[in-house]
Write a protein that holds these residues in place. Sequence first.
Motif, PDB file in Angstrom:
ATOM      1  N   GLY A  65       0.841  -1.231   0.069  1.00 21.78           N
ATOM      2  CA  GLY A  65       0.025  -0.017   0.000  1.00 21.78           C
ATOM      3  C   GLY A  65       0.837   1.188  -0.172  1.00 21.78           C
ATOM      4  N   ILE A  66       0.260   2.323  -0.344  1.00 20.27           N
ATOM      5  CA  ILE A  66       1.024   3.550  -0.455  1.00 20.27           C
ATOM      6  C   ILE A  66       1.557   3.967   1.079  1.00 20.27           C
ATOM      7  CG2 ILE A  66       0.223   4.379  -2.617  1.00 20.27           C
ATOM      8  CD1 ILE A  66      -1.475   6.469  -0.947  1.00 20.27           C
ATOM      9  N   ASP A  67       0.942   3.459   2.064  1.00 19.29           N
ATOM     10  CA  ASP A  67       1.168   3.718   3.431  1.00 19.29           C
ATOM     11  C   ASP A  67       2.441   2.681   3.702  1.00 19.29           C
ATOM     12  OD1 ASP A  67      -0.046   1.162   3.367  1.00 19.29           O
ATOM     13  OD2 ASP A  67      -1.502   1.740   4.913  1.00 19.29           O
ATOM     14  N   GLY A  68       2.914   1.878   2.970  1.00 16.03           N
ATOM     15  CA  GLY A  68       4.015   1.118   3.690  1.00 16.03           C
ATOM     16  C   GLY A  68       3.816  -0.085   3.791  1.00 16.03           C
ATOM     17  N   LEU A  69       2.456  -0.527   3.966  1.00 16.85           N
ATOM     18  CA  LEU A  69       2.181  -1.939   4.377  1.00 16.85           C
ATOM     19  C   LEU A  69       2.196  -3.057   3.276  1.00 16.85           C
ATOM     20  CD1 LEU A  69      -1.144  -1.059   6.769  1.00 16.85           C
ATOM     21  CD2 LEU A  69       1.397  -1.733   7.644  1.00 16.85           C
ATOM     22  N   THR A  86       8.112  -0.215   2.812  1.00 21.41           N
ATOM     23  CA  THR A  86       8.267   0.985   3.560  1.00 21.41           C
ATOM     24  C   THR A  86       9.025   2.057   2.695  1.00 21.41           C
ATOM     25  OG1 THR A  86       8.031   0.174   5.536  1.00 21.41           O
ATOM     26  CG2 THR A  86       8.973   2.357   5.691  1.00 21.41           C
ATOM     27  N   ALA A  89       7.040   2.848  -0.574  1.00 24.89           N
ATOM     28  CA  ALA A  89       6.092   3.958  -0.239  1.00 24.89           C
ATOM     29  C   ALA A  89       6.603   5.375  -0.044  1.00 24.89           C
ATOM     30  CB  ALA A  89       5.422   3.717   1.059  1.00 24.89           C
ATOM     31  N   GLN A  93       6.180   8.247  -2.588  1.00 23.54           N
ATOM     32  CA  GLN A  93       5.609   9.627  -2.242  1.00 23.54           C
ATOM     33  C   GLN A  93       6.484  10.852  -2.851  1.00 23.54           C
ATOM     34  OE1 GLN A  93       2.624  10.137  -1.079  1.00 23.54           O
ATOM     35  NE2 GLN A  93       2.300   7.982  -0.931  1.00 23.54           N
ATOM     36  N   SER A 127      -3.772   3.610  -4.287  1.00 20.67           N
ATOM     37  CA  SER A 127      -3.637   3.215  -2.981  1.00 20.67           C
ATOM     38  C   SER A 127      -2.485   1.993  -2.973  1.00 20.67           C
ATOM     39  CB  SER A 127      -4.817   2.647  -2.439  1.00 20.67           C
ATOM     40  OG  SER A 127      -5.336   1.603  -3.188  1.00 20.67           O
ATOM     41  N   THR A 163      -7.830   2.055   0.994  1.00 24.10           N
ATOM     42  CA  THR A 163      -6.846   3.112   0.997  1.00 24.10           C
ATOM     43  C   THR A 163      -6.724   3.117   2.530  1.00 24.10           C
ATOM     44  OG1 THR A 163      -8.595   4.567   0.856  1.00 24.10           O
ATOM     45  CG2 THR A 163      -7.480   4.158  -1.220  1.00 24.10           C
TER      46      THR A 163
END
Length: 163
Positions: A65-69, A86, A89, A93, A127, A163
């Motif tokens: 995910g773009i959150d690094g998960l 991580t 991501a 970004q 996402s 997301t």
Amino acid sequence: MDTAPRVSASPLPRRAPAASFAERDLGPPPTLDPSPMAQHGPALHAEFAALWDRVPGVRGCVVAGIDGLLIAHDLGPDTQPYDVATLAAAVMQIGRQSAMALHHRPFRDSTVRTDSGSFTVYALSDSALLAVLGDAGLEPDRLHPHARPVVERLARLLRGYPT
């Protein structure tokens, strides 16, 4: 008494290998929505295998995910998938912000090359992302034509990922 500041030989702080994200005592890894892997695990890994087979020098792939998960990976035991997710991501970004600042939207991909390898991050959606690790012999010009169809197929598989 010596009051001179100590100067490290390395310009950046380095963490010990035993301190990797996966080995920290943070309890169990975050719970992910299992649906992408439960529904599409074999298809995701088939796409990873396609890159391995078609592009010499590919060392592994991560979908995150773009959150690094972390969502899925095919990395060897010497590479921490949570760390790669991580980092990917963060690269995405920075690429997205650069694209917006330069009015070159939307972000598609970004490659970091070093003497010992490469790290290419592709946007799958708003996402999710795909990161491809390569050895020193992997040329991005050889990777991109094979990776872009994989990116499109992965984006379709992960459509609707939260997301």
